[in-house]
Design a protein around this motif. Structure first.
Motif, short mmCIF file in Angstrom:
data_model
loop_
_atom_site.label_atom_id
_atom_site.label_comp_id
_atom_site.label_asym_id
_atom_site.label_seq_id
_atom_site.Cartn_x
_atom_site.Cartn_y
_atom_site.Cartn_z
N CYS A 124 0.61 -1.17 0.01
CA CYS A 124 -0.07 -0.08 0.13
C CYS A 124 0.78 1.28 -0.15
O CYS A 124 1.69 1.37 1.04
CB CYS A 124 -0.88 0.01 1.46
SG CYS A 124 -1.42 1.76 1.48
N CYS A 138 0.14 3.33 3.79
CA CYS A 138 1.00 2.98 4.90
C CYS A 138 2.31 2.19 4.84
O CYS A 138 2.91 2.01 5.67
CB CYS A 138 -0.10 2.18 5.94
SG CYS A 138 -0.55 0.69 4.98
N CYS A 195 -7.22 0.38 1.55
CA CYS A 195 -6.28 -0.51 2.17
C CYS A 195 -6.96 -0.81 3.50
O CYS A 195 -7.31 -0.15 4.43
CB CYS A 195 -5.05 0.45 2.47
SG CYS A 195 -3.93 -0.47 3.41
N GLU A 216 -5.35 -1.90 5.94
CA GLU A 216 -4.50 -1.66 6.90
C GLU A 216 -4.62 -0.09 7.57
O GLU A 216 -4.98 0.07 8.59
CB GLU A 216 -3.17 -1.82 6.61
CG GLU A 216 -2.64 -3.07 6.43
CD GLU A 216 -2.94 -4.13 7.54
OE1 GLU A 216 -2.79 -3.61 8.85
OE2 GLU A 216 -2.90 -5.37 7.40
N CYS A 217 -4.57 0.88 6.50
CA CYS A 217 -4.81 2.17 6.94
C CYS A 217 -6.16 2.77 6.57
O CYS A 217 -6.43 3.85 6.89
CB CYS A 217 -3.34 2.87 6.35
SG CYS A 217 -3.62 2.94 4.33
N CYS A 242 -6.71 4.14 3.54
CA CYS A 242 -6.61 5.09 2.47
C CYS A 242 -7.36 4.20 0.92
O CYS A 242 -7.49 3.20 1.07
CB CYS A 242 -5.35 5.68 2.37
SG CYS A 242 -4.29 4.31 1.12
ZN LIG Z 1 -2.29 1.26 3.80
#
Ligand SMILES: [Zn+2]
Length: 239
Positions: free
Chosen positions: A203, A206, A229, A231-232, A234
């Protein structure tokens, strides 16, 4: 959320511009100039405080010297009067007393003169210090003016560059669906990067490598699906 591929790419460009604008606004060069200015301002403050202290001490010392001069004058006058008396030829007893007083006045005068000399030496030192401090002020003021000019030039340059970037941004934004833009703007309030490319398995927001299961889900989505994403959070633009 369905967003055309072309719009996804434009959104990515908008993010690039926004990152650059923020880099210009909080640039390292400007920060360095701010630090220099703060340092010089502190130096100037210190210099002025020392100058005021030295000038105050010099004026206190001047009063002390005047008092000391007055003391010396009084003792000298007394000495002269006693010498005149001694010359007038008096009884042996009075003469002895006069000689005794003359000796004591001489000692007193010598002490006072020594003390006065010391005060005058201190005054000389102080005058030199005041002169030195005053002399270093213009050079410091000049340095401050030079840094202020650099700051102003840097600010002008930043403004100009940011204006150019804003113009570029506007030309991109008009071609993006307002709903997509408001999603982007909302994300930008929460995330350092609101939209990033998915490069291989990473990504761009992040910088984390995404697990295969998440990747499979992202890549299998339709091309005009705006994915995020895991994880983050975005928005991710796929190749
Ligand atoms: Zn990310």
């Amino acid at each position: 959320m369905k967003v055309e591929r072309e719009q996804q790419r434009r959104l990515l460009e908008v993010q690039g511009i926004d990152t650059e604008i923020s880099r210009h606004r909080h640039g390292a060069a400007a920060r360095e100039l701010d630090l220099s200015m703060k340092d010089l301002t502190d130096q100037m403050g210190g210099l002025r405080r020392r100058l005021v202290a030295a000038e105050t001490e010099a004026s206190d010392l001047q009063r002390e010297i005047s008092r000391s001069e007055e003391d010396v004058r009084r003792v000298r006058a007394r000495l002269e009067r006693d010498r005149d008396l001694a010359d007038q030829g008096m009884s042996a007893k009075v003469q002895r007393e006069l000689q005794h007083e003359l000796a004591s006045l001489q000692r007193r005068l010598a002490d006072l003169e020594d003390a006065e000399l010391e005060l005058m030496q201190r005054q000389e030192d102080l005058e030199r210090l005041v002169e030195e401090l005053r002399a270093s002020e213009p050079a410091l003021a000049e340095k401050m003016a030079a840094v202020a000019a650099q700051q102003s030039a840097a600010a002008d340059e930043t403004r100009q560059r940011v204006d150019e970037l804003q113009t570029q941004r506007e030309s991109l934004v008009v071609a993006i669906d307002p709903q997509v833009m408001s999603r982007y703007d909302a994300l930008r309030g929460d995330l350092p990067v609101a939209v990033a490319p998915l490069t291989g398995t990473q990504c761009g927001g992040c910088r984390l490598q995404l697990p295969p299961a998440d990747l499979a889900e992202l890549t299998s989505a339709d091309a005009d699906d705006m994915v995020s994403c895991p994880e983050c959070g975005c928005l991710l633009v796929r190749d």
